[in-house]
Design a protein around this motif. Structure first.
Motif, PDB file in Angstrom:
ATOM      1  N   GLU A 192       1.136  -1.369   0.175  1.00 39.16           N
ATOM      2  CA  GLU A 192      -0.115  -0.048  -0.075  1.00 39.16           C
ATOM      3  C   GLU A 192       0.899   1.014  -0.565  1.00 39.16           C
ATOM      4  O   GLU A 192       0.359   2.363  -0.770  1.00 39.16           O
ATOM      5  N   ILE A 193       2.109   1.478   0.781  1.00 36.34           N
ATOM      6  CA  ILE A 193       2.387   2.555   0.606  1.00 36.34           C
ATOM      7  C   ILE A 193       3.552   3.020  -0.958  1.00 36.34           C
ATOM      8  O   ILE A 193       3.377   3.473  -0.802  1.00 36.34           O
ATOM      9  N   GLY A 194       3.693   1.597  -1.312  1.00 34.04           N
ATOM     10  CA  GLY A 194       4.589   1.652  -2.043  1.00 34.04           C
ATOM     11  C   GLY A 194       3.545   2.421  -3.468  1.00 34.04           C
ATOM     12  O   GLY A 194       4.347   3.096  -4.119  1.00 34.04           O
ATOM     13  N   LYS A 195       2.809   1.380  -3.791  1.00 36.68           N
ATOM     14  CA  LYS A 195       1.759   2.201  -4.752  1.00 36.68           C
ATOM     15  C   LYS A 195       0.895   3.099  -4.729  1.00 36.68           C
ATOM     16  O   LYS A 195       1.379   3.999  -5.469  1.00 36.68           O
ATOM     17  N   ARG A 196       0.709   3.871  -2.886  1.00 41.53           N
ATOM     18  CA  ARG A 196       0.019   5.567  -3.035  1.00 41.53           C
ATOM     19  C   ARG A 196       1.901   6.256  -3.182  1.00 41.53           C
ATOM     20  O   ARG A 196       1.289   7.722  -3.748  1.00 41.53           O
ATOM     21  N   TYR A 197       2.834   5.935  -3.286  1.00 40.47           N
ATOM     22  CA  TYR A 197       4.190   6.543  -3.317  1.00 40.47           C
ATOM     23  C   TYR A 197       3.988   6.823  -4.508  1.00 40.47           C
ATOM     24  O   TYR A 197       4.485   8.380  -4.727  1.00 40.47           O
ATOM     25  N   GLN A 198       4.452   6.151  -5.903  1.00 43.60           N
ATOM     26  CA  GLN A 198       3.925   6.249  -6.674  1.00 43.60           C
ATOM     27  C   GLN A 198       3.289   6.498  -7.686  1.00 43.60           C
ATOM     28  O   GLN A 198       3.892   7.385  -8.293  1.00 43.60           O
ATOM     29  N   GLU A 199       2.511   6.919  -6.745  1.00 46.79           N
ATOM     30  CA  GLU A 199       1.107   7.520  -7.796  1.00 46.79           C
ATOM     31  C   GLU A 199       0.797   9.163  -7.707  1.00 46.79           C
ATOM     32  O   GLU A 199       0.523   9.535  -8.335  1.00 46.79           O
ATOM     33  N   ILE A 200       1.515   9.692  -6.073  1.00 45.55           N
ATOM     34  CA  ILE A 200       1.618  11.005  -5.591  1.00 45.55           C
ATOM     35  C   ILE A 200       2.902  11.303  -6.169  1.00 45.55           C
ATOM     36  O   ILE A 200       3.426  12.759  -6.002  1.00 45.55           O
ATOM     37  N   LYS A 201       4.098  10.832  -6.461  1.00 47.34           N
ATOM     38  CA  LYS A 201       5.624  11.250  -6.538  1.00 47.34           C
ATOM     39  C   LYS A 201       5.462  12.136  -7.765  1.00 47.34           C
ATOM     40  O   LYS A 201       6.129  12.840  -7.670  1.00 47.34           O
ATOM     41  N   PRO A 202       5.085  11.707  -9.112  1.00 45.68           N
ATOM     42  CA  PRO A 202       5.176  12.615  -9.991  1.00 45.68           C
ATOM     43  C   PRO A 202       4.503  13.968  -9.869  1.00 45.68           C
ATOM     44  O   PRO A 202       4.593  15.277  -9.950  1.00 45.68           O
ATOM     45  N   GLU A 203       3.438  14.061  -8.668  1.00 45.19           N
ATOM     46  CA  GLU A 203       2.403  15.498  -8.493  1.00 45.19           C
ATOM     47  C   GLU A 203       3.306  16.026  -7.769  1.00 45.19           C
ATOM     48  O   GLU A 203       3.203  17.468  -7.553  1.00 45.19           O
ATOM     49  N   TRP A 204       3.756  15.241  -6.595  1.00 43.30           N
ATOM     50  CA  TRP A 204       4.766  16.033  -5.594  1.00 43.30           C
ATOM     51  C   TRP A 204       5.541  16.684  -6.244  1.00 43.30           C
ATOM     52  O   TRP A 204       6.561  18.147  -5.689  1.00 43.30           O
ATOM     53  N   GLN A 205       6.532  16.247  -7.192  1.00 50.27           N
ATOM     54  CA  GLN A 205       8.046  16.433  -7.903  1.00 50.27           C
ATOM     55  C   GLN A 205       7.500  18.022  -8.788  1.00 50.27           C
ATOM     56  O   GLN A 205       8.428  18.941  -8.799  1.00 50.27           O
ATOM     57  N   LEU A 206       6.592  17.617  -9.377  1.00 53.84           N
ATOM     58  CA  LEU A 206       5.455  18.937  -9.948  1.00 53.84           C
ATOM     59  C   LEU A 206       5.401  20.339  -9.102  1.00 53.84           C
ATOM     60  O   LEU A 206       5.732  21.299  -9.631  1.00 53.84           O
ATOM     61  N   LEU A 207       4.701  19.998  -8.007  1.00 54.44           N
ATOM     62  CA  LEU A 207       4.415  20.894  -6.664  1.00 54.44           C
ATOM     63  C   LEU A 207       5.657  21.140  -6.365  1.00 54.44           C
ATOM     64  O   LEU A 207       6.034  22.478  -5.715  1.00 54.44           O
ATOM     65  N   LYS A 208       6.623  20.682  -5.825  1.00 50.51           N
ATOM     66  CA  LYS A 208       7.839  21.202  -4.956  1.00 50.51           C
ATOM     67  C   LYS A 208       8.446  22.423  -6.217  1.00 50.51           C
ATOM     68  O   LYS A 208       9.472  22.852  -5.860  1.00 50.51           O
ATOM     69  N   SER A 209       8.904  22.276  -7.237  1.00 49.07           N
ATOM     70  CA  SER A 209       9.324  22.201  -7.962  1.00 49.07           C
ATOM     71  C   SER A 209       8.602  24.194  -8.046  1.00 49.07           C
ATOM     72  O   SER A 209       9.291  25.094  -8.727  1.00 49.07           O
ATOM     73  N   GLU A 210       7.459  24.431  -7.922  1.00 48.13           N
ATOM     74  CA  GLU A 210       6.935  25.078  -8.649  1.00 48.13           C
ATOM     75  C   GLU A 210       6.747  26.168  -7.200  1.00 48.13           C
ATOM     76  O   GLU A 210       7.096  27.557  -6.951  1.00 48.13           O
ATOM     77  N   ILE A 211       6.762  25.605  -6.448  1.00 49.46           N
ATOM     78  CA  ILE A 211       6.641  26.433  -5.250  1.00 49.46           C
ATOM     79  C   ILE A 211       8.238  26.640  -4.634  1.00 49.46           C
ATOM     80  O   ILE A 211       8.102  27.480  -4.502  1.00 49.46           O
ATOM     81  N   ASP A 212       9.250  25.983  -5.182  1.00 49.12           N
ATOM     82  CA  ASP A 212      10.406  26.489  -5.046  1.00 49.12           C
ATOM     83  C   ASP A 212      10.769  27.536  -6.165  1.00 49.12           C
ATOM     84  O   ASP A 212      11.385  28.519  -5.592  1.00 49.12           O
ATOM     85  N   LEU A 299       9.089   4.114 -12.571  1.00 52.71           N
ATOM     86  CA  LEU A 299       8.527   3.216 -13.009  1.00 52.71           C
ATOM     87  C   LEU A 299       8.415   2.627 -14.100  1.00 52.71           C
ATOM     88  O   LEU A 299       8.295   1.498 -14.795  1.00 52.71           O
ATOM     89  N   GLU A 300       8.936   3.568 -15.122  1.00 46.95           N
ATOM     90  CA  GLU A 300       9.502   3.293 -16.601  1.00 46.95           C
ATOM     91  C   GLU A 300      11.581   2.991 -16.841  1.00 46.95           C
ATOM     92  O   GLU A 300      11.911   2.261 -18.306  1.00 46.95           O
TER      93      GLU A 300
END
Length: 308
Positions: A192-212, A299-300
């Motif tokens: 469950e941890i792994g699936k949720r992590y891979q699900e939100i990681k791209p969104e987190w990277q996008l938001l972190k980049s914009e916030i920075d 994932l790829e």
């Protein structure tokens, strides 16, 4: 609501409360946020099932330091009783300070719970109560009323009786959320941890980049426009001074002056290489510390990316 003004009655109830294992407490004070503030009321709830404040004890302790001291001695210093407050730091100003033992602060507890589990704009008692419980439209109007007046108004007493009730209900919910955010590692679901992590990681990277990027732009713009504060940011500066000295120079002074300077120095690989066989002349202390590094799998691609 059980309102008590006589010292004898309050003292007898305090004695009874020493047998209780957990209490939800609040205080009301005069001249809120003033150095001249005086303790007016101590509200105590021993029954977390209460929903209307009918079982809240309200102790009127205005200008009654002896009964306050008795409460501190019998309740606050008693490590067998768990005392629950919201923003305990404020209440402990009047109730024993650092002498108090076994105190839980729901304000601090709520701040340890991740935002995705407790998505609230702030951690006030009102906000947490309205978000976590069935109590809605909590009024804090009487909080800043005149708690030095006597007699107290019915509205003040109605307000005072409910805060411990709200506190008991949010405390129970916060304990559940704390368990949810910090499950037993031996039983946690790694799939469950792994699936949720891979699900939100791209969104987190996008938001972190914009916030920075937004933070960098805001800092540069505020510096350029000589602004130190606006509705979203506060810009401050500070000076950090570092004093350095050549180690050989320091060592010579230590030898010449006979200074007792004993502390360990970590020898990195470069320094070990320079010392070579001289290392054998030193009293070396070796420490092995096991560290753990978590890496995420793309994932790829088959490559790994370090995340912590």
């Amino acid at each position: 609501m059980l309102y008590f003004t006589q010292s004898e009655d309050i003292q007898a109830l305090i004695d009874d409360l020493t047998e209780v294992k957990i209490l939800w407490l609040d205080t009301e004070s005069t001249d809120l946020n003033s150095k001249k503030s005086r303790l007016s009321l101590i509200q105590v709830l021993a029954y977390p099932e209460d929903t209307n404040g009918s079982r809240t004890y309200i102790f009127d302790v205005l200008d009654n330091p002896d009964i306050v001291d008795y409460f501190i001695e019998k309740i606050m210093v008693n490590d067998q009783i768990n005392k629950i407050f919201h923003n305990a730091q404020h209440d402990l100003q009047f109730l024993g300070g650092k002498k108090a033992k076994n105190v839980t602060c729901t304000l601090k507890l709520s701040k340890t719970i991740p935002y995705h589990i407790l998505p609230v704009p702030n951690h006030t008692l009102k906000t947490l109560t309205e978000y976590l419980t069935d109590f809605k439209n909590v009024s804090k109007e009487e909080q800043t009323s005149d708690w030095s007046q006597r007699p107290l108004s019915q509205k003040q007493l109605d307000y005072a009786k409910m805060d411990p009730v709200y506190l008991a209900h949010i405390h129970g919910r916060l304990l559940e959320l704390n368990q949810q955010s910090n499950p037993d590692p031996n039983q946690d679901n790694l799939t469950e941890i792994g699936k949720r992590y891979q699900e939100i990681k791209p969104e987190w990277q996008l938001l972190k980049s914009e916030i920075d990027n937004l933070e960098t732009r805001a800092k540069n713009a505020m510096k350029a426009q000589n602004q130190t504060e606006n509705f979203a940011f506060t810009l401050s500066s500070y000076d950090r001074t570092t004093i350095k000295v050549d180690f050989a120079e320091l060592a010579q002074i230590v030898i010449n002056q006979g200074i007792d300077l004993h502390f360990s120095i970590t020898l990195d690989k470069n320094l070990q290489k320079q010392l070579g066989e001289l290392l054998n002349q030193l009293s070396l202390k070796k420490e092995t510390i096991q560290s753990w590094r978590l890496t995420s799998k793309d994932l790829e691609e088959d490559s790994e990316e370090e995340i912590f």
